[in-house]
Design a protein around this motif. Structure first.
Motif, PDB file in Angstrom:
ATOM      1  N   LEU A   1       2.901 -15.876  -8.325  1.00 48.30           N
ATOM      2  CA  LEU A   1       3.688 -15.056  -7.406  1.00 48.30           C
ATOM      3  C   LEU A   1       5.160 -15.442  -7.502  1.00 48.30           C
ATOM      4  O   LEU A   1       5.491 -16.580  -7.837  1.00 48.30           O
ATOM      5  N   PRO A   2       6.058 -14.503  -7.196  1.00 50.80           N
ATOM      6  CA  PRO A   2       7.484 -14.844  -7.244  1.00 50.80           C
ATOM      7  C   PRO A   2       7.847 -15.884  -6.198  1.00 50.80           C
ATOM      8  O   PRO A   2       7.132 -16.086  -5.216  1.00 50.80           O
ATOM      9  N   GLU A   3       8.962 -16.532  -6.423  1.00 55.21           N
ATOM     10  CA  GLU A   3       9.420 -17.590  -5.520  1.00 55.21           C
ATOM     11  C   GLU A   3       9.724 -17.059  -4.127  1.00 55.21           C
ATOM     12  O   GLU A   3       9.508 -17.743  -3.122  1.00 55.21           O
ATOM     13  N   THR A   4      10.247 -15.823  -4.042  1.00 55.19           N
ATOM     14  CA  THR A   4      10.639 -15.257  -2.753  1.00 55.19           C
ATOM     15  C   THR A   4      10.288 -13.774  -2.700  1.00 55.19           C
ATOM     16  O   THR A   4      10.039 -13.146  -3.736  1.00 55.19           O
ATOM     17  N   VAL A   5      10.294 -13.227  -1.483  1.00 56.48           N
ATOM     18  CA  VAL A   5      10.136 -11.790  -1.281  1.00 56.48           C
ATOM     19  C   VAL A   5      10.995 -11.400  -0.084  1.00 56.48           C
ATOM     20  O   VAL A   5      11.039 -12.121   0.925  1.00 56.48           O
ATOM     21  N   SER A   6      11.681 -10.279  -0.179  1.00 55.57           N
ATOM     22  CA  SER A   6      12.564  -9.811   0.899  1.00 55.57           C
ATOM     23  C   SER A   6      11.818  -8.832   1.810  1.00 55.57           C
ATOM     24  O   SER A   6      11.195  -7.882   1.332  1.00 55.57           O
ATOM     25  N   VAL A   7      11.880  -9.065   3.100  1.00 59.93           N
ATOM     26  CA  VAL A   7      11.316  -8.169   4.115  1.00 59.93           C
ATOM     27  C   VAL A   7      12.281  -8.136   5.298  1.00 59.93           C
ATOM     28  O   VAL A   7      13.280  -8.864   5.317  1.00 59.93           O
TER      29      VAL A   7
ATOM     30  N   ARG B   1       7.118 -10.851  16.817  1.00 62.34           N
ATOM     31  CA  ARG B   1       7.960 -10.997  15.631  1.00 62.34           C
ATOM     32  C   ARG B   1       7.269 -10.235  14.508  1.00 62.34           C
ATOM     33  O   ARG B   1       6.215 -10.660  14.020  1.00 62.34           O
ATOM     34  N   LEU B   2       7.849  -9.126  14.108  1.00 63.49           N
ATOM     35  CA  LEU B   2       7.192  -8.194  13.201  1.00 63.49           C
ATOM     36  C   LEU B   2       7.881  -8.204  11.836  1.00 63.49           C
ATOM     37  O   LEU B   2       9.054  -7.845  11.724  1.00 63.49           O
ATOM     38  N   LEU B   3       7.151  -8.590  10.827  1.00 66.70           N
ATOM     39  CA  LEU B   3       7.640  -8.538   9.453  1.00 66.70           C
ATOM     40  C   LEU B   3       7.240  -7.205   8.847  1.00 66.70           C
ATOM     41  O   LEU B   3       6.079  -6.789   8.949  1.00 66.70           O
TER      42      LEU B   3
ATOM     43  N   PHE C   1       2.662  -9.227   0.773  1.00 67.46           N
ATOM     44  CA  PHE C   1       3.814  -8.335   0.660  1.00 67.46           C
ATOM     45  C   PHE C   1       4.104  -7.998  -0.805  1.00 67.46           C
ATOM     46  O   PHE C   1       4.428  -6.865  -1.140  1.00 67.46           O
ATOM     47  N   VAL C   2       3.973  -8.973  -1.675  1.00 64.18           N
ATOM     48  CA  VAL C   2       4.293  -8.754  -3.081  1.00 64.18           C
ATOM     49  C   VAL C   2       3.282  -7.830  -3.743  1.00 64.18           C
ATOM     50  O   VAL C   2       3.641  -6.978  -4.554  1.00 64.18           O
ATOM     51  N   GLU C   3       2.018  -7.974  -3.405  1.00 63.03           N
ATOM     52  CA  GLU C   3       0.963  -7.269  -4.111  1.00 63.03           C
ATOM     53  C   GLU C   3       0.554  -5.945  -3.452  1.00 63.03           C
ATOM     54  O   GLU C   3      -0.420  -5.332  -3.862  1.00 63.03           O
ATOM     55  N   ARG C   4       1.289  -5.502  -2.452  1.00 63.28           N
ATOM     56  CA  ARG C   4       0.941  -4.223  -1.821  1.00 63.28           C
ATOM     57  C   ARG C   4       1.129  -3.085  -2.823  1.00 63.28           C
ATOM     58  O   ARG C   4       1.999  -3.137  -3.690  1.00 63.28           O
ATOM     59  N   PRO C   5       0.325  -2.023  -2.714  1.00 60.18           N
ATOM     60  CA  PRO C   5       0.523  -0.850  -3.565  1.00 60.18           C
ATOM     61  C   PRO C   5       1.890  -0.233  -3.295  1.00 60.18           C
ATOM     62  O   PRO C   5       2.421  -0.327  -2.179  1.00 60.18           O
ATOM     63  N   PRO C   6       2.487   0.422  -4.283  1.00 58.90           N
ATOM     64  CA  PRO C   6       3.846   0.949  -4.108  1.00 58.90           C
ATOM     65  C   PRO C   6       3.956   2.038  -3.052  1.00 58.90           C
ATOM     66  O   PRO C   6       5.047   2.282  -2.545  1.00 58.90           O
ATOM     67  N   ASN C   7       2.842   2.699  -2.732  1.00 58.80           N
ATOM     68  CA  ASN C   7       2.888   3.771  -1.728  1.00 58.80           C
ATOM     69  C   ASN C   7       2.464   3.287  -0.344  1.00 58.80           C
ATOM     70  O   ASN C   7       2.176   4.092   0.539  1.00 58.80           O
ATOM     71  N   VAL C   8       2.423   1.980  -0.143  1.00 66.17           N
ATOM     72  CA  VAL C   8       1.980   1.399   1.129  1.00 66.17           C
ATOM     73  C   VAL C   8       3.088   0.524   1.692  1.00 66.17           C
ATOM     74  O   VAL C   8       3.673  -0.296   0.977  1.00 66.17           O
ATOM     75  N   ASP C   9       3.391   0.707   2.992  1.00 65.79           N
ATOM     76  CA  ASP C   9       4.294  -0.202   3.702  1.00 65.79           C
ATOM     77  C   ASP C   9       3.498  -0.983   4.732  1.00 65.79           C
ATOM     78  O   ASP C   9       2.443  -0.544   5.203  1.00 65.79           O
ATOM     79  N   LEU C  10       4.022  -2.133   5.094  1.00 69.84           N
ATOM     80  CA  LEU C  10       3.306  -3.055   5.971  1.00 69.84           C
ATOM     81  C   LEU C  10       4.114  -3.373   7.220  1.00 69.84           C
ATOM     82  O   LEU C  10       5.342  -3.453   7.179  1.00 69.84           O
ATOM     83  N   VAL C  11       3.394  -3.561   8.335  1.00 69.54           N
ATOM     84  CA  VAL C  11       3.950  -4.139   9.557  1.00 69.54           C
ATOM     85  C   VAL C  11       2.992  -5.254   9.959  1.00 69.54           C
ATOM     86  O   VAL C  11       1.830  -4.992  10.270  1.00 69.54           O
ATOM     87  N   VAL C  12       3.475  -6.495   9.913  1.00 70.96           N
ATOM     88  CA  VAL C  12       2.628  -7.661  10.133  1.00 70.96           C
ATOM     89  C   VAL C  12       3.253  -8.538  11.206  1.00 70.96           C
ATOM     90  O   VAL C  12       4.435  -8.879  11.121  1.00 70.96           O
ATOM     91  N   ARG C  13       2.472  -8.910  12.195  1.00 68.26           N
ATOM     92  CA  ARG C  13       2.982  -9.807  13.227  1.00 68.26           C
ATOM     93  C   ARG C  13       2.987 -11.245  12.706  1.00 68.26           C
ATOM     94  O   ARG C  13       1.947 -11.754  12.263  1.00 68.26           O
TER      95      ARG C  13
END
Length: 268
Positions: A80-86, A107-109, A1-13
């Motif tokens: 990597l940062p300590e946390t990431v918000s999703v 359960r979809l993040l 999640f942290v390293e995704r390109p800025p123009n990409v969104d993710l849906v991860v089970r």
């Protein structure tokens, strides 16, 4: 999640009950947090048929919440940062399926913003496209062109082969989806205009005397073409529904017939 390109969104089970940063009176694990949330609404979707499972309409209860994932204790890059918000979107089928199959529970993040039930439904719809993607890759591999077994040492030749197989796999996937006449697609969505009279002629040749041996779809539709290609692939019209293997064989047969119509055998 942290390293995704800025123009990409993710849906991860999510499959692991991850640690999260939570307030003192909140659960510290991902699944526990979403289980404690109230329903934000319900939606009804069609769960497609699969081997051993009939298609069914399913009513899904939706929950969603912003969550802060903690960096894993073991194996994670310390940079990597300590946390990431999703956002976590929880999707549960509210009743037991009549065929005895497992109820839907996803359960979809996601990195997409989710503020309303409409937003959550969009995430569900995005996730459900995985079936189409998986079937497409299955056609490229075990159910169709077996590209992993291709013995091509030249990288450029392999690229050309995969590109050609991809085009054919998309056509096969379109034919499988159109086989029941539910897509409202035209024959021209997957075939050249010059292919239509050939497909019509083959259909007339393949039709039998019984109702189930006749092409039930309107001329000019992709469903009409799918019936023809399936019959060329060995489907009788009586048992089961034609899948990607049948469509692949049928498409190869059709292409051979198409080439045959261009031949002028004056001197044999």
């Amino acid at each position: 999640f942290v390293e995704r390109p800025p123009n990409v969104d993710l849906v991860v089970r999510a499959c692991q009950n991850r640690r999260i940063a939570a307030a003192q009176d909140e659960p510290g694990l991902l699944f526990d947090l979403i289980d404690a949330q109230p329903e934000q609404g319900r939606v009804t979707v069609t769960i497609p048929a699969a081997p051993g499972r009939k298609a069914r309409a399913a009513t899904l209860a939706i929950r969603f919440a912003l969550v802060i994932l903690r960096r894993p204790c073991n194996g994670a890059d310390p940079a990597l940062p300590e946390t990431v918000s999703v956002t976590l979107v929880d999707v549960r089928e509210v009743s037991q399926p009549e065929d005895g199959s497992e109820p839907v529970h996803w359960r979809l993040l996601t990195t997409h913003g989710v503020a309303t039930l409409t937003d959550a439904r969009r995430i569900v719809d995005l996730y459900r496209t995985r079936w189409i993607i998986e079937e497409f890759f299955r056609t490229l591999k075990s159910a169709g062109f077996d590209i992993e077994a291709a013995d091509l040492g030249d990288p450029h030749a392999m690229i050309n082969f995969v590109a050609a197989a991809t085009i054919a796999a998309v056509t096969i996937k379109q034919l499988v989806q159109a086989r029941d006449g539910n897509t409202d697609q035209l024959l021209s969505d997957a075939f050249d205009p010059d292919d239509q009279p050939i497909i019509e002629a083959i259909s007339a040749k393949l039709e039998g005397k019984t109702e189930r041996q006749r092409n039930p779809y309107p001329i000019g539709t992709l469903a009409f073409a799918a019936w023809v290609i399936a019959r060329l692939g060995g489907w009788t019209g009586y048992y089961g529904k034609p899948g990607p293997k049948v469509m692949r064989i049928g498409l190869a047969e059709f292409n051979a017939i198409k080439v045959g119509t261009t031949l002028k055998l004056l001197d044999v």
